[in-house]
Design an enzyme around this catalytic site. Structure first.
Site, PDB file in Angstrom:
ATOM      1  N   HIS A  33      65.314  58.391  42.829  1.00 54.34           N
ATOM      2  CA  HIS A  33      66.493  58.138  43.714  1.00 54.34           C
ATOM      3  C   HIS A  33      67.898  59.073  43.360  1.00 54.34           C
ATOM      4  O   HIS A  33      68.812  58.432  43.536  1.00 54.34           O
ATOM      5  CB  HIS A  33      66.964  56.370  43.273  1.00 54.34           C
ATOM      6  CG  HIS A  33      66.084  55.711  44.376  1.00 54.34           C
ATOM      7  ND1 HIS A  33      66.490  55.057  45.429  1.00 54.34           N
ATOM      8  CD2 HIS A  33      64.854  55.389  44.066  1.00 54.34           C
ATOM      9  CE1 HIS A  33      65.298  54.583  45.949  1.00 54.34           C
ATOM     10  NE2 HIS A  33      64.312  54.662  44.937  1.00 54.34           N
ATOM     11  N   ASP A  35      67.501  62.361  44.231  1.00 54.07           N
ATOM     12  CA  ASP A  35      67.734  63.277  45.262  1.00 54.07           C
ATOM     13  C   ASP A  35      68.645  63.113  46.139  1.00 54.07           C
ATOM     14  O   ASP A  35      69.476  63.999  46.618  1.00 54.07           O
ATOM     15  CB  ASP A  35      66.311  63.664  45.927  1.00 54.07           C
ATOM     16  CG  ASP A  35      65.626  62.451  46.591  1.00 54.07           C
ATOM     17  OD1 ASP A  35      66.297  61.450  46.510  1.00 54.07           O
ATOM     18  OD2 ASP A  35      64.724  62.951  47.402  1.00 54.07           O
ATOM     19  N   SER A 125      53.795  59.737  48.464  1.00 54.00           N
ATOM     20  CA  SER A 125      54.251  60.339  49.516  1.00 54.00           C
ATOM     21  C   SER A 125      53.230  60.827  50.526  1.00 54.00           C
ATOM     22  O   SER A 125      53.551  62.089  51.178  1.00 54.00           O
ATOM     23  CB  SER A 125      55.203  61.628  49.053  1.00 54.00           C
ATOM     24  OG  SER A 125      56.224  61.888  49.757  1.00 54.00           O
ATOM     25  N   GLU A 159      61.770  61.298  58.901  1.00 55.97           N
ATOM     26  CA  GLU A 159      61.980  60.135  58.138  1.00 55.97           C
ATOM     27  C   GLU A 159      63.148  59.472  58.263  1.00 55.97           C
ATOM     28  O   GLU A 159      63.185  58.172  58.575  1.00 55.97           O
ATOM     29  CB  GLU A 159      61.921  60.695  56.787  1.00 55.97           C
ATOM     30  CG  GLU A 159      60.706  61.308  56.132  1.00 55.97           C
ATOM     31  CD  GLU A 159      59.750  60.051  55.828  1.00 55.97           C
ATOM     32  OE1 GLU A 159      59.979  58.901  56.044  1.00 55.97           O
ATOM     33  OE2 GLU A 159      58.771  60.403  55.127  1.00 55.97           O
ATOM     34  N   ASP A 170      60.637  64.911  48.183  1.00 60.79           N
ATOM     35  CA  ASP A 170      59.120  64.696  48.773  1.00 60.79           C
ATOM     36  C   ASP A 170      58.621  65.883  49.320  1.00 60.79           C
ATOM     37  O   ASP A 170      57.711  66.452  49.226  1.00 60.79           O
ATOM     38  CB  ASP A 170      58.880  63.451  49.430  1.00 60.79           C
ATOM     39  CG  ASP A 170      59.211  62.122  48.562  1.00 60.79           C
ATOM     40  OD1 ASP A 170      59.447  62.324  47.566  1.00 60.79           O
ATOM     41  OD2 ASP A 170      59.335  61.061  49.407  1.00 60.79           O
TER      42      ASP A 170
HETATM   43  C1  GLA Z   1      61.045  58.352  48.551  1.00 62.85           C
HETATM   44  C2  GLA Z   1      61.907  59.262  48.968  1.00 62.85           C
HETATM   45  C3  GLA Z   1      62.629  60.202  47.998  1.00 62.85           C
HETATM   46  C4  GLA Z   1      63.028  59.794  46.936  1.00 62.85           C
HETATM   47  C5  GLA Z   1      62.156  58.883  46.208  1.00 62.85           C
HETATM   48  C6  GLA Z   1      62.885  58.050  44.915  1.00 62.85           C
HETATM   49  O1  GLA Z   1      60.014  58.882  47.863  1.00 62.85           O
HETATM   50  O2  GLA Z   1      61.443  59.859  50.295  1.00 62.85           O
HETATM   51  O3  GLA Z   1      63.479  61.028  48.956  1.00 62.85           O
HETATM   52  O4  GLA Z   1      64.424  59.319  47.145  1.00 62.85           O
HETATM   53  O5  GLA Z   1      61.819  57.595  46.963  1.00 62.85           O
HETATM   54  O6  GLA Z   1      62.893  59.215  43.921  1.00 62.85           O
END
Ligand code: GLA
Length: 387
Positions: A33, A35, A125, A159, A170
């Protein structure tokens, strides 16, 4: 195995040898969290992936078939107007085709069969692999040059359209990952570098709690982002140059205690400290100090549990069980939260016994069967087999 099934199916049903593209999933060593706060992250692309068998069909449509969870087929028109689908991937692809059409990218008709072995909703992801792989496949079939940076932005926009206001970690990990390395990304300027993560005598293992999340539907993810933005807005009142939590210090937070909501302050503190943990992790990996790496993992986990509040009782149980086993050097939940996998650093000499103790104790405490995967870091999205 999955890759052969997909290309064989394509050959049987479309009478053409397809181009096979692989889009990997990703893990994250630390930096959760951060990014979307212009912070630091340390993910890596993995061997599990989604395979896309594709070929030009010389029509005005993109026909897609999948075996991802069940057999499904959707036909998308290139002009980009579609209803909503019940299939989750259908909505991602719809969003991507609409974005590409709005940006006037010349795209051609394509047949596509895809499937893979990334467990969905497990913090690996699968959605970034799905989106980045599909966009990359379109560029290859259409002969359209779209840079990897641009593919990442389009996948992120998809997204956002679906409802998850995610950052770029991701997509960058899936597109730029390199075999054997973690990928250090500074989300403020998107500069990146590669870091080997092999620690002699230790192994990385993923444990899937088998609690699935759906981040786009659970608005908790977006709520965390709003908390961070609230703090930035407050700091900006005094310091107009501040654009994100990256420019905010713990000292700034102390000054906000009278004006900001305590929950927002707690969340922001987590993010600032998490950036620090990424720096520490980089340092300890370079020094090859597995014990310290393990400490950073555990600290990161409990911060996500108590400060950012994005873990589940099952994930907390997995980490706690690991803390009681002397072969497990450290572990933490990975990804957006609310379910999914933990990443574990385990002494190789105690690997099998540690994994079986983790699984057994987890079953005893939660009545859930967890699964484990040995971590193997692979390259980012690429052509897996030429047509
Ligand atoms: C998900 C989101 C990312 C990132 C993570 C947490 O995977 O897609 O952008 O914020 O959560 O680090």
């Amino acid at each position: 195995m999955v890759d052969h099934q997909i290309s064989d199916y394509f050959l049987r049903h479309y009478n053409t040898q397809p181009l096979l593209i692989k889009a990997p999933g990703r893990i994250n060593l630390i930096g959760e969290h951060t990014d979307y706060n212009e912070g630091l992250v340390l993910p890596a692309s993995i061997e599990k992936g989604i395979y896309f068998a594709v070929s030009n069909n010389h029509l005005d449509k993109i026909q897609v078939e999948t075996f991802l969870t069940q057999p499904e087929k959707i036909i998308f028109q290139l002009n980009g107007t579609h209803e909503n689908y019940t299939s989750f991937w259908g909505n991602y692809f719809k969003a991507i085709i609409e974005i590409l059409a709005a940006k006037n990218y010349p795209i051609k008709g394509m047949d596509c069969v895809f499937g893979g072995d990334i467990p969905i909703g497990s913090g690996l992801s699968s959605s970034a692999a799905l989106c980045c792989g599909f966009i990359y496949a379109i560029t290859r079939v259409s002969g359209t040059e779209i840079s990897r940076e641009e593919i990442a932005l389009i996948a992120q926009e998809a997204e956002h359209k679906i409802g998850l206001n995610c950052g770029l970690m991701d997509q960058y990990a899936v597109l730029f990952g390199k075999k054997g390395n973690a990928f250090f990304l500074d989300c403020k300027d998107l500069s990146h570098s590669y870091v080997p993560i092999n620690l002699k005598g230790y192994s990385w293992v993923l444990i899937n709690s088998n609690i699935k999340h759906n981040l786009a539907v659970d608005s908790e993810y977006n709520k965390r982002r709003i908390s961070c933005e609230n703090i930035v807005k407050e700091v900006q009142k005094q310091h107009t140059e501040v654009t994100s939590l990256r420019d905010v210090t713990i000292k700034d937070l102390d000054m906000l205690s009278v004006v900001s909501h305590p929950i927002d302050i707690k969340r922001a503190k987590y993010v600032i400290e998490e950036n620090e943990r990424v720096r520490r992790m980089m340092k300890e990996l370079a020094r090859g100090d597995a014990k310290e790496v393990g400490k950073v993992l555990n600290e990161g986990h409990w911060a996500m549990s108590t400060q950012y509040e994005i873990t589940t009782s099952e994930l907390d149980a997995l980490v706690k069980i690991g803390e009681g086993l002397n072969g497990v050097v450290g572990s933490r939940m990975m990804g957006g939260g609310f379910g999914g996998c933990t990443i574990n650093l385990i002494e190789t000499s105690k690997l099998e016994s540690s994994i079986s103790s983790l699984l057994q104790e987890y079953k005893k405490q939660t009545d859930i069967d967890a699964e484990y995967y040995h971590l193997s870091i692979d390259d980012g999205v690429n052509v897996y087999q030429q047509s």
